[in-house]
Motif scaffolding. Structure first.
Motif, mmCIF file in Angstrom:
data_model
loop_
_atom_site.group_PDB
_atom_site.id
_atom_site.type_symbol
_atom_site.label_atom_id
_atom_site.label_comp_id
_atom_site.label_asym_id
_atom_site.label_seq_id
_atom_site.Cartn_x
_atom_site.Cartn_y
_atom_site.Cartn_z
ATOM 1 N N ILE A 137 1.124 -1.278 -0.057
ATOM 2 C CA ILE A 137 -0.142 0.169 0.062
ATOM 3 C C ILE A 137 0.999 1.115 -0.116
ATOM 4 C CG2 ILE A 137 -2.119 1.398 1.227
ATOM 5 C CD1 ILE A 137 -2.782 -1.592 2.372
ATOM 6 N N ALA A 138 2.227 0.999 0.610
ATOM 7 C CA ALA A 138 3.064 2.388 1.113
ATOM 8 C C ALA A 138 3.495 2.232 -0.439
ATOM 9 C CB ALA A 138 4.270 2.005 1.125
ATOM 10 N N SER A 139 3.855 1.535 -1.103
ATOM 11 C CA SER A 139 4.527 1.525 -2.329
ATOM 12 C C SER A 139 3.351 2.377 -3.142
ATOM 13 C CB SER A 139 4.782 0.476 -3.181
ATOM 14 O OG SER A 139 3.996 -0.966 -3.524
ATOM 15 N N LEU A 140 2.223 1.649 -3.530
ATOM 16 C CA LEU A 140 1.767 2.554 -4.634
ATOM 17 C C LEU A 140 1.366 4.082 -3.909
ATOM 18 C CD1 LEU A 140 -1.092 -0.203 -5.176
ATOM 19 C CD2 LEU A 140 0.916 0.603 -6.655
ATOM 20 N N ILE A 141 1.233 4.073 -2.581
ATOM 21 C CA ILE A 141 1.225 5.652 -2.468
ATOM 22 C C ILE A 141 1.811 6.438 -2.661
ATOM 23 C CG2 ILE A 141 0.262 7.035 -0.745
ATOM 24 C CD1 ILE A 141 -1.221 5.126 0.983
ATOM 25 N N THR A 142 2.968 6.234 -2.306
ATOM 26 C CA THR A 142 4.542 6.507 -3.267
ATOM 27 C C THR A 142 4.305 6.725 -4.494
ATOM 28 O OG1 THR A 142 5.985 5.378 -1.038
ATOM 29 C CG2 THR A 142 6.746 6.410 -3.672
ATOM 30 N N ALA A 143 3.704 6.295 -4.970
ATOM 31 C CA ALA A 143 3.906 6.228 -7.000
ATOM 32 C C ALA A 143 2.993 7.628 -7.131
ATOM 33 C CB ALA A 143 2.646 5.198 -7.523
ATOM 34 N N PHE A 144 1.723 7.651 -6.759
ATOM 35 C CA PHE A 144 0.911 8.609 -6.364
ATOM 36 C C PHE A 144 1.093 9.429 -5.957
ATOM 37 C CE2 PHE A 144 -2.271 11.242 -4.492
ATOM 38 C CZ PHE A 144 -3.742 10.952 -5.561
ATOM 39 N N ILE A 145 1.691 9.622 -4.718
ATOM 40 C CA ILE A 145 2.394 11.129 -4.512
ATOM 41 C C ILE A 145 3.429 11.345 -5.605
ATOM 42 C CG2 ILE A 145 4.410 12.487 -3.300
ATOM 43 C CD1 ILE A 145 2.756 10.360 -0.383
ATOM 44 N N THR A 146 4.191 10.975 -5.914
ATOM 45 C CA THR A 146 5.461 11.249 -7.478
ATOM 46 C C THR A 146 4.818 11.578 -8.879
ATOM 47 O OG1 THR A 146 6.658 9.398 -6.177
ATOM 48 C CG2 THR A 146 7.396 10.485 -8.856
ATOM 49 N N PHE A 147 3.532 11.617 -8.352
ATOM 50 C CA PHE A 147 2.553 11.540 -9.932
ATOM 51 C C PHE A 147 2.333 12.563 -9.340
ATOM 52 C CE2 PHE A 147 -1.746 11.529 -11.382
ATOM 53 C CZ PHE A 147 -1.541 11.734 -12.968
ATOM 54 N N GLU A 148 1.002 13.254 -8.547
ATOM 55 C CA GLU A 148 0.992 14.326 -8.783
ATOM 56 C C GLU A 148 1.306 15.302 -8.308
ATOM 57 O OE1 GLU A 148 -0.040 17.837 -5.951
ATOM 58 O OE2 GLU A 148 1.947 16.732 -5.456
ATOM 59 N N ARG A 149 2.992 14.852 -8.224
ATOM 60 C CA ARG A 149 4.191 16.389 -8.109
ATOM 61 C C ARG A 149 4.643 16.568 -9.310
ATOM 62 N NH1 ARG A 149 4.089 20.361 -4.630
ATOM 63 N NH2 ARG A 149 4.534 19.378 -2.417
ATOM 64 N N CYS A 150 4.804 14.959 -10.385
ATOM 65 C CA CYS A 150 4.445 15.157 -11.863
ATOM 66 C C CYS A 150 4.165 16.258 -12.565
ATOM 67 C CB CYS A 150 4.724 14.088 -12.235
ATOM 68 S SG CYS A 150 5.260 13.888 -14.418
ATOM 69 N N LEU A 151 2.845 16.035 -11.952
ATOM 70 C CA LEU A 151 1.792 17.464 -13.090
ATOM 71 C C LEU A 151 1.670 18.260 -12.177
ATOM 72 C CD1 LEU A 151 -1.443 15.370 -11.682
ATOM 73 C CD2 LEU A 151 -0.355 15.412 -14.241
ATOM 74 N N CYS A 152 2.260 18.619 -10.967
ATOM 75 C CA CYS A 152 2.374 20.059 -10.044
ATOM 76 C C CYS A 152 3.748 21.303 -11.281
ATOM 77 C CB CYS A 152 3.245 19.971 -8.818
ATOM 78 S SG CYS A 152 2.257 19.740 -7.908
ATOM 79 N N ILE A 153 4.560 20.403 -11.526
ATOM 80 C CA ILE A 153 5.970 20.808 -12.278
ATOM 81 C C ILE A 153 5.445 20.678 -14.396
ATOM 82 C CG2 ILE A 153 8.179 20.491 -12.904
ATOM 83 C CD1 ILE A 153 7.853 20.777 -10.217
ATOM 84 N N ALA A 154 4.150 19.396 -14.312
ATOM 85 C CA ALA A 154 4.038 19.387 -15.922
ATOM 86 C C ALA A 154 2.868 20.408 -16.411
ATOM 87 C CB ALA A 154 3.700 18.202 -16.470
ATOM 88 N N LEU A 155 2.162 20.495 -14.918
ATOM 89 C CA LEU A 155 0.663 21.286 -16.031
ATOM 90 C C LEU A 155 0.792 22.030 -14.402
ATOM 91 C CD1 LEU A 155 -1.112 17.973 -17.289
ATOM 92 C CD2 LEU A 155 -0.073 19.910 -18.412
ATOM 93 N N PRO A 156 1.190 22.876 -14.450
ATOM 94 C CA PRO A 156 1.266 23.731 -12.759
ATOM 95 C C PRO A 156 -0.210 24.311 -12.730
ATOM 96 C CG PRO A 156 2.589 24.513 -14.339
ATOM 97 C CD PRO A 156 2.288 23.361 -15.220
ATOM 98 N N LEU A 157 -0.690 24.703 -14.048
ATOM 99 C CA LEU A 157 -2.257 25.168 -13.595
ATOM 100 C C LEU A 157 -3.141 24.732 -13.807
ATOM 101 C CD1 LEU A 157 -0.972 28.506 -16.641
ATOM 102 C CD2 LEU A 157 -1.112 28.505 -13.621
ATOM 103 N N ARG A 158 -3.284 24.142 -14.298
ATOM 104 C CA ARG A 158 -4.442 22.443 -14.187
ATOM 105 C C ARG A 158 -3.879 21.237 -13.073
ATOM 106 N NH1 ARG A 158 -4.515 19.860 -19.835
ATOM 107 N NH2 ARG A 158 -6.493 18.693 -18.746
ATOM 108 N N VAL A 159 -3.258 21.440 -11.710
ATOM 109 C CA VAL A 159 -2.866 19.996 -11.699
ATOM 110 C C VAL A 159 -3.721 20.473 -10.238
ATOM 111 C CG1 VAL A 159 -1.027 21.753 -9.461
ATOM 112 C CG2 VAL A 159 -1.194 19.256 -10.275
ATOM 113 N N LYS A 160 -4.467 21.355 -10.154
ATOM 114 C CA LYS A 160 -5.213 22.220 -8.533
ATOM 115 C C LYS A 160 -6.721 21.396 -9.353
ATOM 116 C CE LYS A 160 -3.407 25.256 -6.039
ATOM 117 N NZ LYS A 160 -3.677 26.801 -4.689
#
Length: 280
Positions: free
Chosen positions: A58-81
């Motif tokens: 479970i921790a590994s999948l949540i880690t993947a999700f957090i990494t994905f969110e941070r990726c979106l923050c950089i790639a799509l900063p205006l749409r991430v929210k």
């Protein structure tokens, strides 16, 4: 971090550590020989080791999700929210918990706890019993939990980290090219983003290094049914898995220190929650 994701990650890490502590204490002969009238190691396999595996995945999948969110923050900063909302975060994280728990069902269908009369003790004791379909059911669980779930997390974290670094470098170069030529204007361009990437990359590396050994062991257990706690290589199994559990324990233990050191928001919330004071 997405609202609630780090908190859920902390919960899974804590549960992983608690189940590992329980398992480590109870498999000690000094404990079970003095407290219990029978050898509980097979039982602890179901009550300690297996739940530990669950929370680690479970921790590994949540880690993947957090990494994905941070990726979106950089790639799509205006749409991430609008893409990662608090409600969607809760649904995704809760779905991870429920989904991974459901994947444990085949294992418990093949391995059960039953009260059995022991002739040597002349008493009814709680023991682990196995069904005829045990090997097939265990193989299903090992593939879904140990191999596919972790492999998906590996690939997803690596891809998101690569995108994160590439996008950040591209954004930093663009900011520097469009910023004013004064040193004050250029100084600090992309510093916050760089700190985020550094933290997420560090966590991703820790996760990959620590989760790789148990993933390889799970894959081997799929192709070799004799490599089990009750198999012919019982002692070798216990030694290898003890080392593997150590790496997973490290992964569950160090995340909080990484966040405290590298995330100012996480540190501020931690200080306010547990120490009841504001960070200066």
């Amino acid at each position: 971090m997405p609202p609630g994701a780090t908190e859920w990650l902390a919960v899974s890490d804590l549960c992983s550590l608690l189940t590992m502590i329980w398992l480590s204490i109870c498999v000690n002969p000094l404990f079970y020989q003095s407290v219990l009238p029978f050898d509980p190691r097979d039982i602890l396999y179901l009550t300690g080791a297996t739940p530990h595996i669950l929370f680690a995945k479970i921790a590994s999948l949540i880690t993947a999700f957090i990494t994905f969110e941070r990726c979106l923050c950089i790639a799509l900063p205006l749409r991430v929210k609008t893409i990662i909302t608090p409600a969607r975060t809760k649904v995704i994280v809760i779905s991870i918990y429920i989904g991974m728990s459901v994947l444990m069902i085949p294992f418990y269908l093949g391995n059960r706890l039953e009260w059995v009369f022991d002739l040597t003790l002349n008493a009814t004791v709680l023991k682990t019993t196995y069904t005829a379909e045990r090997e097939m059911l265990e193989a299903i669980m090992f593939l879904t939990q140990g191999v596919f779930a972790t492999a998906f997390s590996f690939i997803f974290v690596i891809c998101c980290t690569i995108v994160l670094v590439v996008k950040l470098n591209s954004k930093t170069k663009w900011r520097q090219a469009t910023a004013c030529k004064s040193d004050r204007a250029v100084e600090g361009v992309g510093v916050k983003d760089q700190k985020v990437v550094k933290m997420v990359t560090f966590i991703a590396i820790i996760f990959i290094v620590c989760a790789l050994p148990p993933t390889l062991l799970f894959f081997y257990m799929v192709i070799d049914p004799s490599f089990r706690i009750a198999g012919i290589y019982r002692n070798l199994y216990l030694v290898i898995w003890s080392s593997s559990y150590l790496t997973e324990t490290v992964n569950s233990s160090v995340n909080i220190f990484v966040y405290l050191k590298m995330s100012s928001k996480y540190r501020a919330v931690f200080m306010k929650t547990f120490l009841n004071k504001e960070e200066k």
